[in-house]
Design an enzyme around this catalytic site. Sequence first.
Site, PDB file in Angstrom:
ATOM      1  N   ASP A   1      -7.957  79.629  54.021  1.00 33.66           N
ATOM      2  CA  ASP A   1      -7.342  78.354  53.633  1.00 33.66           C
ATOM      3  C   ASP A   1      -6.656  77.638  54.800  1.00 33.66           C
ATOM      4  O   ASP A   1      -5.668  76.920  54.611  1.00 33.66           O
ATOM      5  CB  ASP A   1      -6.320  78.568  52.501  1.00 33.66           C
ATOM      6  CG  ASP A   1      -6.959  79.223  51.290  1.00 33.66           C
ATOM      7  OD1 ASP A   1      -8.150  78.958  51.044  1.00 33.66           O
ATOM      8  OD2 ASP A   1      -6.267  80.001  50.607  1.00 33.66           O
TER       9      ASP A   1
ATOM     10  N   LYS B   1     -10.499  74.778  56.924  1.00 40.86           N
ATOM     11  CA  LYS B   1     -11.847  74.784  57.502  1.00 40.86           C
ATOM     12  C   LYS B   1     -12.684  73.628  56.964  1.00 40.86           C
ATOM     13  O   LYS B   1     -13.370  72.935  57.711  1.00 40.86           O
ATOM     14  CB  LYS B   1     -12.554  76.122  57.180  1.00 40.86           C
ATOM     15  CG  LYS B   1     -11.848  77.331  57.783  1.00 40.86           C
ATOM     16  CD  LYS B   1     -12.491  78.637  57.347  1.00 40.86           C
ATOM     17  CE  LYS B   1     -12.261  78.994  55.903  1.00 40.86           C
ATOM     18  NZ  LYS B   1     -10.868  79.290  55.533  1.00 40.86           N
TER      19      LYS B   1
ATOM     20  N   GLY C   1     -12.814  78.232  48.791  1.00 43.18           N
ATOM     21  CA  GLY C   1     -12.555  76.898  48.266  1.00 43.18           C
ATOM     22  C   GLY C   1     -12.228  76.023  49.454  1.00 43.18           C
ATOM     23  O   GLY C   1     -11.188  76.208  50.092  1.00 43.18           O
ATOM     24  N   HIS C   2     -13.136  75.142  49.814  1.00 38.49           N
ATOM     25  CA  HIS C   2     -12.962  74.299  51.000  1.00 38.49           C
ATOM     26  C   HIS C   2     -12.728  72.852  50.554  1.00 38.49           C
ATOM     27  O   HIS C   2     -13.607  72.235  49.949  1.00 38.49           O
ATOM     28  CB  HIS C   2     -14.193  74.409  51.914  1.00 38.49           C
ATOM     29  CG  HIS C   2     -14.379  75.787  52.488  1.00 38.49           C
ATOM     30  ND1 HIS C   2     -15.415  76.129  53.299  1.00 38.49           N
ATOM     31  CD2 HIS C   2     -13.629  76.910  52.366  1.00 38.49           C
ATOM     32  CE1 HIS C   2     -15.312  77.401  53.653  1.00 38.49           C
ATOM     33  NE2 HIS C   2     -14.227  77.897  53.090  1.00 38.49           N
TER      34      HIS C   2
ATOM     35  N   GLN D   1     -13.255  82.273  54.285  1.00 36.32           N
ATOM     36  CA  GLN D   1     -12.136  83.216  54.385  1.00 36.32           C
ATOM     37  C   GLN D   1     -11.505  83.099  55.785  1.00 36.32           C
ATOM     38  O   GLN D   1     -11.525  82.024  56.363  1.00 36.32           O
ATOM     39  CB  GLN D   1     -12.577  84.655  54.077  1.00 36.32           C
ATOM     40  CG  GLN D   1     -12.922  84.883  52.606  1.00 36.32           C
ATOM     41  CD  GLN D   1     -14.299  84.391  52.197  1.00 36.32           C
ATOM     42  OE1 GLN D   1     -15.292  84.740  52.791  1.00 36.32           O
ATOM     43  NE2 GLN D   1     -14.361  83.588  51.160  1.00 36.32           N
TER      44      GLN D   1
HETATM   45  P1  GDP Z   1     -10.164  76.091  53.668  1.00 36.03           P
HETATM   46  O1  GDP Z   1     -10.461  77.125  52.653  1.00 36.03           O
HETATM   47  O2  GDP Z   1      -9.890  76.664  55.013  1.00 36.03           O
HETATM   48  O3  GDP Z   1     -11.184  74.989  53.736  1.00 36.03           O
HETATM   49  O4  GDP Z   1      -8.792  75.405  53.207  1.00 36.03           O
HETATM   50  P2  GDP Z   1      -8.402  74.969  51.706  1.00 36.03           P
HETATM   51  O5  GDP Z   1      -9.107  73.731  51.378  1.00 36.03           O
HETATM   52  O6  GDP Z   1      -8.510  76.122  50.783  1.00 36.03           O
HETATM   53  O7  GDP Z   1      -6.855  74.749  51.884  1.00 36.03           O
HETATM   54  C1  GDP Z   1      -6.327  73.832  52.804  1.00 36.03           C
HETATM   55  C2  GDP Z   1      -5.487  72.815  52.014  1.00 36.03           C
HETATM   56  O8  GDP Z   1      -4.708  72.064  52.921  1.00 36.03           O
HETATM   57  C3  GDP Z   1      -6.320  71.808  51.256  1.00 36.03           C
HETATM   58  O9  GDP Z   1      -5.622  71.390  50.123  1.00 36.03           O
HETATM   59  C4  GDP Z   1      -6.462  70.662  52.267  1.00 36.03           C
HETATM   60  O10 GDP Z   1      -6.680  69.407  51.632  1.00 36.03           O
HETATM   61  C5  GDP Z   1      -5.119  70.703  52.906  1.00 36.03           C
HETATM   62  N1  GDP Z   1      -5.048  70.295  54.312  1.00 36.03           N
HETATM   63  C6  GDP Z   1      -5.941  70.483  55.319  1.00 36.03           C
HETATM   64  N2  GDP Z   1      -5.422  70.048  56.495  1.00 36.03           N
HETATM   65  C7  GDP Z   1      -4.188  69.592  56.221  1.00 36.03           C
HETATM   66  C8  GDP Z   1      -3.141  69.034  57.012  1.00 36.03           C
HETATM   67  O11 GDP Z   1      -3.232  68.892  58.222  1.00 36.03           O
HETATM   68  N3  GDP Z   1      -1.985  68.675  56.365  1.00 36.03           N
HETATM   69  C9  GDP Z   1      -1.818  68.822  55.014  1.00 36.03           C
HETATM   70  N4  GDP Z   1      -0.665  68.457  54.485  1.00 36.03           N
HETATM   71  N5  GDP Z   1      -2.791  69.337  54.247  1.00 36.03           N
HETATM   72  C10 GDP Z   1      -3.946  69.735  54.841  1.00 36.03           C
HETATM   73  P1  IMO Z   2     -11.467  80.263  51.927  1.00 28.06           P
HETATM   74  O1  IMO Z   2     -12.876  80.194  52.465  1.00 28.06           O
HETATM   75  C1  IMO Z   2      -8.022  82.697  50.858  1.00 28.06           C
HETATM   76  C2  IMO Z   2      -8.820  86.717  49.342  1.00 28.06           C
HETATM   77  C3  IMO Z   2      -8.448  86.953  47.895  1.00 28.06           C
HETATM   78  C4  IMO Z   2      -8.123  88.440  47.943  1.00 28.06           C
HETATM   79  C5  IMO Z   2      -9.158  88.972  48.945  1.00 28.06           C
HETATM   80  C6  IMO Z   2     -10.406  89.548  48.283  1.00 28.06           C
HETATM   81  O2  IMO Z   2     -11.149  79.214  50.950  1.00 28.06           O
HETATM   82  O3  IMO Z   2     -10.480  80.360  53.064  1.00 28.06           O
HETATM   83  P2  IMO Z   2     -12.504  88.532  47.040  1.00 28.06           P
HETATM   84  O4  IMO Z   2     -12.629  87.488  45.986  1.00 28.06           O
HETATM   85  O5  IMO Z   2     -13.203  88.207  48.312  1.00 28.06           O
HETATM   86  O6  IMO Z   2     -12.849  89.902  46.532  1.00 28.06           O
HETATM   87  O7  IMO Z   2     -10.930  88.603  47.361  1.00 28.06           O
HETATM   88  O8  IMO Z   2      -9.517  87.888  49.751  1.00 28.06           O
HETATM   89  N1  IMO Z   2      -9.716  85.568  49.558  1.00 28.06           N
HETATM   90  C7  IMO Z   2      -9.320  84.397  50.054  1.00 28.06           C
HETATM   91  N2  IMO Z   2      -8.081  83.951  50.374  1.00 28.06           N
HETATM   92  N3  IMO Z   2      -9.090  81.903  51.056  1.00 28.06           N
HETATM   93  C8  IMO Z   2     -10.330  82.340  50.771  1.00 28.06           C
HETATM   94  O9  IMO Z   2     -11.444  81.634  51.093  1.00 28.06           O
HETATM   95  C9  IMO Z   2     -10.488  83.625  50.200  1.00 28.06           C
HETATM   96  N4  IMO Z   2     -11.544  84.349  49.777  1.00 28.06           N
HETATM   97  C10 IMO Z   2     -11.063  85.531  49.393  1.00 28.06           C
HETATM   98  O10 IMO Z   2      -7.339  86.179  47.525  1.00 28.06           O
HETATM   99  O11 IMO Z   2      -6.852  88.641  48.515  1.00 28.06           O
HETATM  100 MG    MG Z   3      -9.770  77.748  50.766  1.00 28.66          MG
END
Ligand code: GDP
Ligand code: IMO
Ligand code: MG
Length: 430
Positions: A14, A17, A41-42, A224
Amino acid sequence: MMKADVLLGLQWGDEGKGKIVDVLTPNYDIIARFQGGPNAGHTLEFNDIKHVLHTVPSGIFRSDTINVVGNGVVIDPVIMQAELEALTKLGVDVKKKLLLSKKAHLILPTHRILDAASEESKGKEKIGSTLKGIGPAYMDKTGRNGLRIGDMDEDDFKEKYNVLVEKHRHILSRFGKQDISLDELENKWFTAIDTLKELQHIDSEHYLNGKLKQGKSILAEGAQGALLDIDFGSYPFVTSSNTICAAACTGLGIPPTSIGEVYGITKAYCTRVGSGPFPTELLDETGELIRKSGNEFGATTGRPRRCGWLDLPALKYTIMLNGVTQLIITKADVLSDFDTIKVCTHYDCKGELIDYFPFDIAPEYVKPVYKTLKGWTQDLTGLQSIEDIPVELNDYINYLEDELEVPVSIVSVGPDRTQTLIREKTTVPS
Ligand code: GDP
Ligand code: IMO
Ligand code: MG
């Protein structure tokens, strides 16, 4: 021969990416996911749209880019079908722009049931899995039982499916789960399989290597984060795939010599979802404030993310493992509420000060040692240029560059595509 660049998370996921891949996509012909599944979840935000992708690569919204789901990915047809429908509604031509590797593995309904049964059996020791069936699907892959995208087109697909489900029923009965009714789940699953059959299935290793030969540019998108890597993460509290740069080679079939830039993403602080050790976790109101300001709730499960300060020993470790050539710092705007911020520079490991990531980072082995830095109490979300950032943020970036020995090329100051500041050192055109 062109090189493929790789973008991946350096923490526990998270890191942002999805947002950054979307920002960088105009520089690439192809975006290719190389591992993980819908545990990811991206999140992408642009033109007042907020969209969360789980399996589809984050280049899908840019007009001319091809998106490939590589062999290293595990696909849940039902989740992917929902993703495809949502994208189609937004005007994306998925049949044209999305290609699936024939060697990508399928997640069955019973994989999800097995995931839940395994977690339940662990009690307090549970991993905190997203319960998307990721672990069981990769177990079947390495156990040589798995079903792949290419199998869907074969006559004996249903037979192979039944054989695998029978194995799963056997295991489930040992978890005390007999007589599970699968009818409804199977109906949905086979309907979704029909939808996936309409997409283009390719030998993605030949496709991608061929494109590199033709001079096309590829960005490999990780899921991840490196601290969730099955080999190098905080085992057993990890995911079930390799998440590091090397997995871009195995998950796409491109050779190590074809890797170019490696973009490593870190938040300006640190988060984690699920169980497992987290040395810099803040269990106080500071952690609560970061969670609130950063909207730190899981994009896949909605769970509150655990929040803490940046951890340099962990970052040095993941930069080393991935050979990171450019650092990207996200969520700098979230720290605007603090007069001072902290960074963990070392661990106190049973009285010895260390700056590397040891075998076990449980609280009984490591305690974080912090350096306090000046914060930047200024709203960053409207900034247009890196020249305009507050001096304290500039000092923070310079400090991180010195400590981590990698240039910072991008600073993200908000979730929207436009809230992205490009630094001079970068090779990325602004
Ligand atoms: P990913 O899994 O690495 O793609 O990241 P996620 O989407 O799960 O989580 C990142 C969260 O931070 C999302 O809600 C994005 O919209 C948000 N986000 C990304 N970059 C920034 C930033 O620079 N500032 C803020 N406030 N939110 C951000
Ligand atoms: P993105 O791509 C954050 C974590 C889960 C748990 C562990 C194992 O959005 O960054 P799993 O479902 O793979 O068996 O879970 O890994 N986990 C993540 N945490 N972002 C993710 O993906 C994750 N994918 C798995 O919360 O601790
Ligand atoms: Mg994510």
